[in-house]
Motif scaffolding. Structure first.
Motif, PDB file in Angstrom:
ATOM      1  N   ALA A  19     -10.320 -34.626   2.728  1.00  0.00           N
ATOM      2  CA  ALA A  19      -9.311 -34.725   3.786  1.00  0.00           C
ATOM      3  C   ALA A  19      -8.219 -35.710   3.381  1.00  0.00           C
ATOM      4  O   ALA A  19      -7.038 -35.480   3.619  1.00  0.00           O
ATOM      5  CB  ALA A  19      -9.959 -35.148   5.104  1.00  0.00           C
ATOM      6  N   ARG A  20      -8.632 -36.797   2.748  1.00  0.00           N
ATOM      7  CA  ARG A  20      -7.655 -37.794   2.305  1.00  0.00           C
ATOM      8  C   ARG A  20      -6.888 -37.313   1.073  1.00  0.00           C
ATOM      9  O   ARG A  20      -5.680 -37.539   0.939  1.00  0.00           O
ATOM     10  CB  ARG A  20      -8.356 -39.117   2.001  1.00  0.00           C
ATOM     11  CG  ARG A  20      -7.415 -40.220   1.532  1.00  0.00           C
ATOM     12  CD  ARG A  20      -8.151 -41.531   1.286  1.00  0.00           C
ATOM     13  NE  ARG A  20      -8.624 -42.121   2.534  1.00  0.00           N
ATOM     14  CZ  ARG A  20      -9.899 -42.241   2.886  1.00  0.00           C
ATOM     15  NH1 ARG A  20     -10.852 -41.801   2.083  1.00  0.00           N
ATOM     16  NH2 ARG A  20     -10.238 -42.802   4.023  1.00  0.00           N
ATOM     17  N   ASP A  21      -7.599 -36.653   0.176  1.00  0.00           N
ATOM     18  CA  ASP A  21      -6.984 -36.158  -1.065  1.00  0.00           C
ATOM     19  C   ASP A  21      -7.266 -34.661  -1.184  1.00  0.00           C
ATOM     20  O   ASP A  21      -8.160 -34.247  -1.938  1.00  0.00           O
ATOM     21  CB  ASP A  21      -7.553 -36.906  -2.277  1.00  0.00           C
ATOM     22  CG  ASP A  21      -7.278 -38.404  -2.198  1.00  0.00           C
ATOM     23  OD1 ASP A  21      -6.095 -38.773  -2.085  1.00  0.00           O
ATOM     24  OD2 ASP A  21      -8.240 -39.186  -2.252  1.00  0.00           O
ATOM     25  N   PRO A  22      -6.533 -33.844  -0.446  1.00  0.00           N
ATOM     26  CA  PRO A  22      -6.831 -32.405  -0.420  1.00  0.00           C
ATOM     27  C   PRO A  22      -6.548 -31.718  -1.749  1.00  0.00           C
ATOM     28  O   PRO A  22      -5.673 -32.131  -2.510  1.00  0.00           O
ATOM     29  CB  PRO A  22      -5.902 -31.879   0.680  1.00  0.00           C
ATOM     30  CG  PRO A  22      -4.783 -32.868   0.747  1.00  0.00           C
ATOM     31  CD  PRO A  22      -5.387 -34.192   0.413  1.00  0.00           C
ATOM     32  N   ILE A  23      -7.321 -30.679  -2.001  1.00  0.00           N
ATOM     33  CA  ILE A  23      -7.147 -29.840  -3.184  1.00  0.00           C
ATOM     34  C   ILE A  23      -6.324 -28.625  -2.774  1.00  0.00           C
ATOM     35  O   ILE A  23      -6.562 -28.027  -1.718  1.00  0.00           O
ATOM     36  CB  ILE A  23      -8.510 -29.406  -3.744  1.00  0.00           C
ATOM     37  CG1 ILE A  23      -9.274 -30.636  -4.237  1.00  0.00           C
ATOM     38  CG2 ILE A  23      -8.345 -28.390  -4.868  1.00  0.00           C
ATOM     39  CD1 ILE A  23     -10.700 -30.342  -4.647  1.00  0.00           C
ATOM     40  N   GLN A  24      -5.386 -28.258  -3.611  1.00  0.00           N
ATOM     41  CA  GLN A  24      -4.558 -27.108  -3.288  1.00  0.00           C
ATOM     42  C   GLN A  24      -5.409 -25.836  -3.228  1.00  0.00           C
ATOM     43  O   GLN A  24      -6.324 -25.659  -4.041  1.00  0.00           O
ATOM     44  CB  GLN A  24      -3.472 -26.925  -4.339  1.00  0.00           C
ATOM     45  CG  GLN A  24      -2.437 -28.031  -4.393  1.00  0.00           C
ATOM     46  CD  GLN A  24      -1.307 -27.675  -5.332  1.00  0.00           C
ATOM     47  OE1 GLN A  24      -0.593 -26.705  -5.109  1.00  0.00           O
ATOM     48  NE2 GLN A  24      -1.144 -28.452  -6.379  1.00  0.00           N
ATOM     49  N   PRO A  25      -5.106 -24.948  -2.284  1.00  0.00           N
ATOM     50  CA  PRO A  25      -5.831 -23.673  -2.258  1.00  0.00           C
ATOM     51  C   PRO A  25      -5.476 -22.821  -3.459  1.00  0.00           C
ATOM     52  O   PRO A  25      -4.436 -23.013  -4.096  1.00  0.00           O
ATOM     53  CB  PRO A  25      -5.361 -23.027  -0.948  1.00  0.00           C
ATOM     54  CG  PRO A  25      -4.038 -23.646  -0.671  1.00  0.00           C
ATOM     55  CD  PRO A  25      -4.107 -25.045  -1.201  1.00  0.00           C
ATOM     56  N   LEU A  26      -6.363 -21.896  -3.762  1.00  0.00           N
ATOM     57  CA  LEU A  26      -6.108 -20.957  -4.846  1.00  0.00           C
ATOM     58  C   LEU A  26      -4.888 -20.124  -4.476  1.00  0.00           C
ATOM     59  O   LEU A  26      -4.880 -19.410  -3.479  1.00  0.00           O
ATOM     60  CB  LEU A  26      -7.334 -20.063  -5.037  1.00  0.00           C
ATOM     61  CG  LEU A  26      -7.407 -19.245  -6.322  1.00  0.00           C
ATOM     62  CD1 LEU A  26      -7.460 -20.157  -7.543  1.00  0.00           C
ATOM     63  CD2 LEU A  26      -8.632 -18.341  -6.288  1.00  0.00           C
ATOM     64  N   ASP A  27      -3.836 -20.236  -5.281  1.00  0.00           N
ATOM     65  CA  ASP A  27      -2.582 -19.563  -4.970  1.00  0.00           C
ATOM     66  C   ASP A  27      -2.106 -18.786  -6.197  1.00  0.00           C
ATOM     67  O   ASP A  27      -2.782 -18.731  -7.233  1.00  0.00           O
ATOM     68  CB  ASP A  27      -1.515 -20.558  -4.503  1.00  0.00           C
ATOM     69  CG  ASP A  27      -1.300 -21.695  -5.497  1.00  0.00           C
ATOM     70  OD1 ASP A  27      -1.746 -21.581  -6.662  1.00  0.00           O
ATOM     71  OD2 ASP A  27      -0.668 -22.692  -5.127  1.00  0.00           O
ATOM     72  N   GLU A  28      -0.930 -18.187  -6.077  1.00  0.00           N
ATOM     73  CA  GLU A  28      -0.410 -17.360  -7.160  1.00  0.00           C
ATOM     74  C   GLU A  28      -0.237 -18.153  -8.448  1.00  0.00           C
ATOM     75  O   GLU A  28      -0.526 -17.661  -9.553  1.00  0.00           O
ATOM     76  CB  GLU A  28       0.922 -16.731  -6.749  1.00  0.00           C
ATOM     77  CG  GLU A  28       1.487 -15.754  -7.777  1.00  0.00           C
ATOM     78  CD  GLU A  28       2.748 -15.057  -7.300  1.00  0.00           C
ATOM     79  OE1 GLU A  28       3.205 -14.158  -8.014  1.00  0.00           O
ATOM     80  OE2 GLU A  28       3.260 -15.425  -6.225  1.00  0.00           O
ATOM     81  N   LEU A  29       0.217 -19.395  -8.328  1.00  0.00           N
ATOM     82  CA  LEU A  29       0.436 -20.230  -9.503  1.00  0.00           C
ATOM     83  C   LEU A  29      -0.884 -20.489 -10.233  1.00  0.00           C
ATOM     84  O   LEU A  29      -0.967 -20.388 -11.463  1.00  0.00           O
ATOM     85  CB  LEU A  29       1.081 -21.552  -9.083  1.00  0.00           C
ATOM     86  CG  LEU A  29       1.559 -22.482 -10.206  1.00  0.00           C
ATOM     87  CD1 LEU A  29       2.668 -21.833 -11.019  1.00  0.00           C
ATOM     88  CD2 LEU A  29       2.019 -23.809  -9.621  1.00  0.00           C
ATOM     89  N   ALA A  30      -1.939 -20.817  -9.447  1.00  0.00           N
ATOM     90  CA  ALA A  30      -3.237 -21.101 -10.058  1.00  0.00           C
ATOM     91  C   ALA A  30      -3.832 -19.864 -10.710  1.00  0.00           C
ATOM     92  O   ALA A  30      -4.393 -19.935 -11.808  1.00  0.00           O
ATOM     93  CB  ALA A  30      -4.188 -21.653  -9.001  1.00  0.00           C
ATOM     94  N   VAL A  31      -3.721 -18.730 -10.026  1.00  0.00           N
ATOM     95  CA  VAL A  31      -4.264 -17.488 -10.578  1.00  0.00           C
ATOM     96  C   VAL A  31      -3.547 -17.116 -11.868  1.00  0.00           C
ATOM     97  O   VAL A  31      -4.170 -16.734 -12.868  1.00  0.00           O
ATOM     98  CB  VAL A  31      -4.174 -16.349  -9.544  1.00  0.00           C
ATOM     99  CG1 VAL A  31      -4.541 -15.009 -10.178  1.00  0.00           C
ATOM    100  CG2 VAL A  31      -5.069 -16.633  -8.349  1.00  0.00           C
ATOM    101  N   ALA A  32      -2.219 -17.234 -11.870  1.00  0.00           N
ATOM    102  CA  ALA A  32      -1.446 -16.909 -13.071  1.00  0.00           C
ATOM    103  C   ALA A  32      -1.836 -17.821 -14.232  1.00  0.00           C
ATOM    104  O   ALA A  32      -1.966 -17.363 -15.377  1.00  0.00           O
ATOM    105  CB  ALA A  32       0.044 -17.032 -12.779  1.00  0.00           C
TER     106      ALA A  32
END
Length: 199
Positions: free
Chosen positions: A43-56
């Protein structure tokens, strides 16, 4: 012993699942006072959700990535390195709408990386995260243990096993929505579960 503690509640402070994860770690440190503990508060240091940038970024070899893709891949790689370095993973996991928090799902998506934590073979995927133990602190407002509605336990056992972590144990604190007395009882019951587990 290296312990990686994942607090996945949406609450930065005052989370019952984080408090239960803390209790598990305290008991583990009584066994090994020299244990090294790393705490990740999602919650304090959230991780980005899996998105187009990560998949690419995952689909391309490192030398073919754009600078943005490279930076995104490095973020996920950090979480993989932390997981692989740990001997015991302790996860505080509240139940939200009969599932795990999105914060925890984002962490799982980050560490479930082909070639690093699992690989595909002709006979199916093989987990690469071997020789580790996971202890999950499950908190919820109602009573769902060992019922079809206990989807967080089912998913976490399956997903961690997919990565190669087959030594998975659960500590339950249930009925947390029924007032202070029930919360106190849930923590007493959970503490007894922890004592039996670490013994």
């Amino acid at each position: 012993m290296k312990i990686l503690q994942i607090n996945s509640s949406a609450r930065i402070d005052g989370s019952t699942s984080s408090a239960l994860a803390d209790a598990i770690v305290r008991h583990l440190r009584r066994i090994d006072p020299d244990a090294v503990v790393q705490i990740k508060n999602l919650a304090r240091d959230p991780i980005q959700p899996l998105d187009e940038l990560a998949v690419a970024a995952r689909m391309l070899p490192p030398d073919a990535r754009t600078p943005d893709q490279t930076a995104r891949a490095l973020e996920d790689e950090l979480h993989v390195v932390e997981l692989l370095a740990a001997d015991i993973i302790v996860i505080g996991a509240p139940m939200y709408n009969f599932n795990i928090p999105s914060q925890l799902k984002n962490w799982i998506d980050a560490v479930a990386k082909p070639g690093a934590t699992f690989r595909y073979t002709e006979t199916g995927p093989i987990g690469l995260v071997k020789g580790k133990r996971a202890i999950i602190a499950l908190t919820r407002g109602g009573f769902y243990r060992e019922t079809p509605a206990d989807t967080p336990a089912q998913y976490l056992r399956y997903m961690l096993g997919f990565l190669g972590i087959t030594d998975v144990q659960f500590i339950y604190a249930e009925g947390m929505a029924r007032g202070p007395e029930m919360i106190a009882k849930a923590f007493r019951d959970a503490d007894e579960q922890i004592l039996n587990l670490v013994a």
